[in-house]
Every structure is written in structure tokens, then in C-alpha cells.
Motif scaffolding. Structure first.
Motif: not given
Length: 175
Positions: A91-117
Motif C-alpha cells: 500500500y502506498v496512498a494515491l495522494e503520496d509519491f508512488a515510490d515503492a516502500s523501503r521493504e519492497v525496494e529492498d526485496a526488488i534489490h535482492d531480486e536484482w542481485k540474484a539477476h546479476i549474480a
């Protein structure tokens, strides 16, 4: 904010996803910049081949890499009660900037690290190969120095864990 691989061959980020599936790579004060012209959104003034998608219309996030890789979708949900990290919903409120939450960004970063492993592991192979080559050159030089100092092929063979004959076959022509 993005991430760079150690070989500088990959740059990844948590990309906002527009309703038509296009990914953003940056933002402006008016929303998220997505490449291409659909005619649905206004064009960016500086980057005229980009449209500005309002933050309220961003439907989720996914990992992106400049090599073309894309991670799985993280869906933006309408209420905190609908958020479920295990189901890739946040959840990110519609009136807020649409940046991913820290938790989601960290999970995406982990996925990216697996991609470049694999490419990161190849850096280790390349470094070990350079060290191996350098060690081989050092060994050749020290064997030549030992032979010049009067060491026998049997002594050299014992020092490197081979027979006299193997040592002679390997280094005699390098004298």
C-alpha cells in the motif's frame, strides 16, 4: 535511486509501473516519466519522447535493469488492509509519491542481485585467473632462479610436489 554492478555492466532500480505496463526510470514534480508516447498523458517538456504519468495512476513496481531484465510485479493496493508482502502487494496512498516502500525496494534489490549474480561471480573467476597467471609467472621465475643458483631438478620437483622428470619437462626449455 539505483544500483550498479561491480563490473559496471548493469544498473538496476525499483521502477514504477504505469497502467499500460511501461516502466519509469525517473520522475518529475508532476509524476513518473515513462518512455514512449501513448497520447494518454502529457509529454515531458525536457524529454519529449517521454510522457508524465501522475503518481496516483502508478499500479505497482518491479525491478528493472538497463540490460532489459525485469523482475516480477509488486502490486499497489488501495488500502493498508489489502497489503500482503508475501503476495507481492503493498500500500502506498494515491495522494503520496508512488515510490515503492523501503521493504519492497529492498526485496526488488535482492531480486536484482540474484539477476546479476552470474556476472558478479564471473568477476571472481577473472580475478582468480589473473592471480593464477601471475603466480605461474612468479613460479617460472623462481624456478629459473633456483636452477641458476645450482638447485637440482629433483630439488625443484620436490618443492612443487612433482617428480624430477616432471619439473625438468615443465621448466627446462624456459631456462
Amino acid at each position: 535511486m539505483g544500483w550498479i554492478s561491480n563490473d559496471n555492466e548493469h544498473e538496476g532500480w525499483a521502477a514504477c509501473v504505469a497502467p499500460d505496463g511501461r516502466l519509469s526510470s525517473s520522475s518529475s514534480g508532476e509524476g513518473r516519466l515513462v518512455k514512449g508516447i501513448s497520447g494518454r498523458y502529457k509529454r515531458d517538456k525536457l524529454m519529449t519522447d517521454y510522457e508524465v504519468v501522475p503518481d496516483a495512476e502508478i499500479i505497482g513496481w518491479r525491478g528493472a535493469c538497463d540490460c532489459g531484465w525485469q523482475g516480477e510485479m509488486w502490486k499497489r493496493v488501495a488500502s493498508p488492509a489489502d497489503a500482503d508482502f508475501s503476495e507481492r502487494r503493498d500500500y502506498v496512498a494515491l495522494e503520496d509519491f508512488a515510490d515503492a516502500s523501503r521493504e519492497v525496494e529492498d526485496a526488488i534489490h535482492d531480486e536484482w542481485k540474484a539477476h546479476i549474480a552470474p556476472s558478479e561471480a564471473i568477476l571472481g573467476v577473472a580475478a582468480a585467473a589473473r592471480e593464477h597467471s601471475q603466480a605461474g609467472q612468479r613460479l617460472d621465475k623462481t624456478v629459473a632462479a633456483a636452477k641458476a643458483a645450482g638447485a637440482s631438478w629433483a630439488d625443484i620437483g620436490r618443492a612443487v610436489g612433482t617428480s624430477r622428470q616432471s619439473a625438468h619437462e615443465r621448466w627446462a626449455d624456459k631456462q
